[in-house]
Design a protein around this motif. Structure first.
Motif, PDB file in Angstrom:
ATOM      1  N   UNK A 224       4.367   9.138  -8.535  1.00  0.00           N
ATOM      2  CA  UNK A 224       4.564   8.922  -7.104  1.00  0.00           C
ATOM      3  C   UNK A 224       3.515   7.944  -6.587  1.00  0.00           C
ATOM      4  N   UNK A 225       2.252   8.181  -6.938  1.00  0.00           N
ATOM      5  CA  UNK A 225       1.184   7.309  -6.482  1.00  0.00           C
ATOM      6  C   UNK A 225       1.378   5.894  -7.010  1.00  0.00           C
ATOM      7  N   UNK A 226       1.787   5.755  -8.282  1.00  0.00           N
ATOM      8  CA  UNK A 226       2.003   4.426  -8.843  1.00  0.00           C
ATOM      9  C   UNK A 226       3.090   3.675  -8.084  1.00  0.00           C
TER      10      UNK A 226
ATOM     11  N   UNK B  78       0.627  16.464  -7.374  1.00  0.00           N
ATOM     12  CA  UNK B  78       1.584  15.488  -7.885  1.00  0.00           C
ATOM     13  C   UNK B  78       2.873  15.586  -7.068  1.00  0.00           C
ATOM     14  N   UNK B  79       3.057  14.636  -6.153  1.00  0.00           N
ATOM     15  CA  UNK B  79       4.165  14.730  -5.208  1.00  0.00           C
ATOM     16  C   UNK B  79       5.515  14.511  -5.885  1.00  0.00           C
ATOM     17  N   UNK B  80       5.578  13.645  -6.888  1.00  0.00           N
ATOM     18  CA  UNK B  80       6.832  13.475  -7.628  1.00  0.00           C
ATOM     19  C   UNK B  80       7.212  14.794  -8.306  1.00  0.00           C
ATOM     20  N   UNK B  81       6.247  15.452  -8.913  1.00  0.00           N
ATOM     21  CA  UNK B  81       6.492  16.720  -9.595  1.00  0.00           C
ATOM     22  C   UNK B  81       6.995  17.771  -8.602  1.00  0.00           C
ATOM     23  N   UNK B  82       6.372  17.828  -7.428  1.00  0.00           N
ATOM     24  CA  UNK B  82       6.822  18.771  -6.397  1.00  0.00           C
ATOM     25  C   UNK B  82       8.276  18.520  -6.026  1.00  0.00           C
TER      26      UNK B  82
END
Length: 621
Positions: free
Chosen positions: A476-478, A191-195
């Motif tokens: 992030x993906x969305x 999860x890139x947003x979480x990172x």
């Protein structure tokens, strides 16, 4: 200032599994205050690295250095909860009621993950673990670990089974409320947003090595591309994808670009001439040619499951080239809505109108459809569908598309039945694209996929001309893959989100009874009227706080100008240091001194950026 104390460190660690070298002479450490995100390909050794840090895996060579009194807690990917235990026993252990009920930190964890002190989301304190779903058991394990609060918290894919709201809560807790003197965090996640929200440093596990970067995901992408540029390395496909990813990060959602998480000037220079991820006008034109004007129209539709009403009198018109993202808590009906669009779930009222030229495909959460080809090779299972397709206006062979999505030439000859879960997911996606659909539905496409594969998937879809509907908890993906987001809030409506996922979280916070977790329909809050047409009128903007007075605003603008001038000076100094480091590549002592200077500048930059963000928020109010 004394350097932060080390919690755990690896010294020349080496570990071999079969014929694969997972760790090769690796020396890294976790210090007091570190929040480290770990990225890398599936099977590359990320989980193994976590096991070594926590003592669950032994090294073949090298050593692990631990501070004697540091406590460690690991959330692994495998469920180890005793099936006969109760929720109370798993989460609270031997804690007396007055101990945990009087502790604000414990109450916050229970509220954030389990729906409150009564553990309502999992059936109450006396509910037995055995019959629970994988998602519920995952929440219990995570809650138990956060309640225990070890000094070194090690999390392997903690966002699995969490909805958007749960991921946002966990990020805020780990980054804002858990940090204290003497603790650290290491987390593996796709999860890139979480990172980006949680990490202060990033480790990339690649080919047995661990490369370290300062900052979260955005800073990691920038530093990786910049490192390749300074070293004058010939850019291969992965470097090009990283540049494209950086362009997205720089031009992306307003919530991200308003925060100077990495040096804007450096990012701008690196992406100069890089086109937007998608030529939206051209793709819509091509999609209209393939699909016509009518694609999918959901008209005055009411959707029920048992005695629950998921949607009531909703109209949603999906046109050629539209890219929608669907968000909502687990159990809100997102997957059911995808089945409605496919005609697999009946409407209680209303109708579904499907265009005559629609060729629909759905990437489901199930992998059983590959059982039929389990004995085939990967490439044969793809060419069974089609040998060539067209993406981005170019003809692409089955082998080429498979390679873009992580199946090297040798791996294309592997048996489907021998593939890992992530590889089977990738194969499922390749087969769907080879069938040349013009409407694509993706149900939780991030499951079992690493960041490199997700980036490659997004790159492929950037050139795909068709209509896309994505269900995902990965914000992030969305934001990266879709142009508009819609929410199922549990009140029977399909709500348009002009402000994206951030607006969804704000709406969820405003809903009465929001602590009711998955499967519980929340009462209607300040949302659009039931049956609102998604996208027809949007959402009224959130009420803004009082603007600062004129004097305060002038002072804030002066501070902003001062901080930006200071950042300009630091960026110029950093640029000179990078050039000097490139020239001193063969002089270890000089390189170490330059690295120390760069670290000091980075600290100054971080403090200034924090001040910039605080002042910007004043001016935005």
């Amino acid at each position: 200032m004394a350097p932060p104390a080390s919690l755990v460190a690896l010294d020349r660690a080496r570990l071999v599994l079969g014929t694969s070298v997972l760790l090769d002479d690796v020396s890294v450490g976790v210090s007091d205050g570190d929040r480290i995100g770990v990225v890398g390909r599936n099977g590359g050794g990320k989980s193994t690295l976590l096991g070594v840090l926590t003592g669950a895996r032994e090294l073949d060579a090298g050593r692990v250095l631990r501070t004697g009194d540091v406590t460690t807690g690991l959330l692994g990917q495998t469920d180890t909860l005793p099936p006969g235990a109760t929720v109370r026993e798993v989460v609270l252990g031997d804690l007396a009621e007055h101990e945990w009920a009087g502790d604000a930190r414990v109450r916050e964890v229970l509220e954030g993950l389990l729906g409150g002190i009564g553990a309502g989301a999992v059936g109450g304190w006396d509910a037995v673990v055995g019959p629970m779903s994988g998602g519920e058991r995952r929440r219990l394990a995570l809650a138990a670990l956060l309640v225990a609060d070890p000094d070194l918290l090690v999390l392997d894919e903690p966002t699995n089974h969490l909805d958007v709201e749960g991921v946002a809560w966990l990020a805020a807790y780990l980054a804002g409320r858990r940090p204290r003197s003497g603790n650290g965090l290491v987390v593996v996640t796709h999860d890139r947003w979480f990172l980006d929200e949680v990490s202060t440093r990033t480790w990339e596990v690649e080919d047995g090595r661990v490369h370290t970067y300062e900052g979260g995901y955005a800073a990691y992408v920038l530093a990786k591309v910049e490192r390749q540029r300074v070293a004058r390395v010939t850019e291969d496909r992965r470097a090009n994808l990283a540049r494209k990813e950086l362009a997205w990060l720089r031009r992306g959602a307003p919530a991200r670009t308003s925060k100077p998480r990495f040096r804007i000037e450096a990012a701008t220079a690196l992406i100069e001439g890089e086109p937007p991820p998608r030529d939206t006008v051209e793709l819509v034109r091509f999609a209209t040619t393939r699909l016509g004007k009518d694609v999918l129209d959901l008209l005055d539709a009411t959707v029920t499951v048992g005695d629950r009403t998921l949607l009531e009198d909703v109209t949603w018109r999906i046109g050629p080239g539209d890219r929608y993202g669907l968000v909502g808590v687990n159990g809100a009906g997102k997957s059911t809505l995808l089945r409605v669009l496919q005609g697999q779930h009946p409407l209680a009222r209303g109708r579904l109108k499907v265009g005559k030229t629609v060729r629909m495909a759905c990437l489901t959460q199930e992998l059983r459809e590959l059982d039929r080809v389990a004995g085939w090779s990967v490439i044969d299972s793809i060419t069974e569908v089609r040998s060539f397709t067209v993406i981005g206006g170019k003809e692409v062979s089955a082998s080429s598309l498979a390679k873009r999505l992580g199946f090297s030439g040798g791996r294309q000859q592997s048996r489907v039945g021998d593939l890992s879960g992530g590889e089977r997911r990738r194969l499922q996606f390749v087969r769907l694209l080879m069938d040349e659909p013009n409407v694509l539905l993706l149900d939780e496409p991030t499951n079992d996929l690493d960041i490199d594969t997700l980036t490659a998937m997004e790159d492929v879809l950037d050139g795909w001309a068709g209509t896309l509907v994505v269900v995902s908890h990965d914000r992030y993906l969305l934001e990266r893959m879709t142009d508009r987001q819609l929410a199922l809030l549990g009140d029977g409506s399909l709500r348009d989100l002009p402000g994206g996922v951030e607006e969804y979280l704000r709406l969820r916070r405003q809903l009465p009874g929001r602590s009711a977790r998955p499967g519980v329909t929340a009462p209607a809050g300040p949302a659009a009227p039931t049956g609102a047409v998604a996208g027809s009128g949007g959402t009224a903007p959130a009420p803004r706080g009082p603007r600062p007075d004129a004097a305060a605003e002038r002072e804030a603008r002066k501070t902003l100008a001062r901080v930006e001038r200071a950042l300009d000076r630091i960026h110029a100094q950093e640029a000179r240091l990078h050039e000097q480091m490139a020239q001193a590549a063969t002089d270890p002592d000089r390189l170490a001194a330059l690295t120390a200077e760069l670290a000091d500048l980075t600290d100054q930059e971080a403090r200034l950026e924090e001040e910039w963000m605080e002042v910007s928020e004043v001016l935005e109010d």
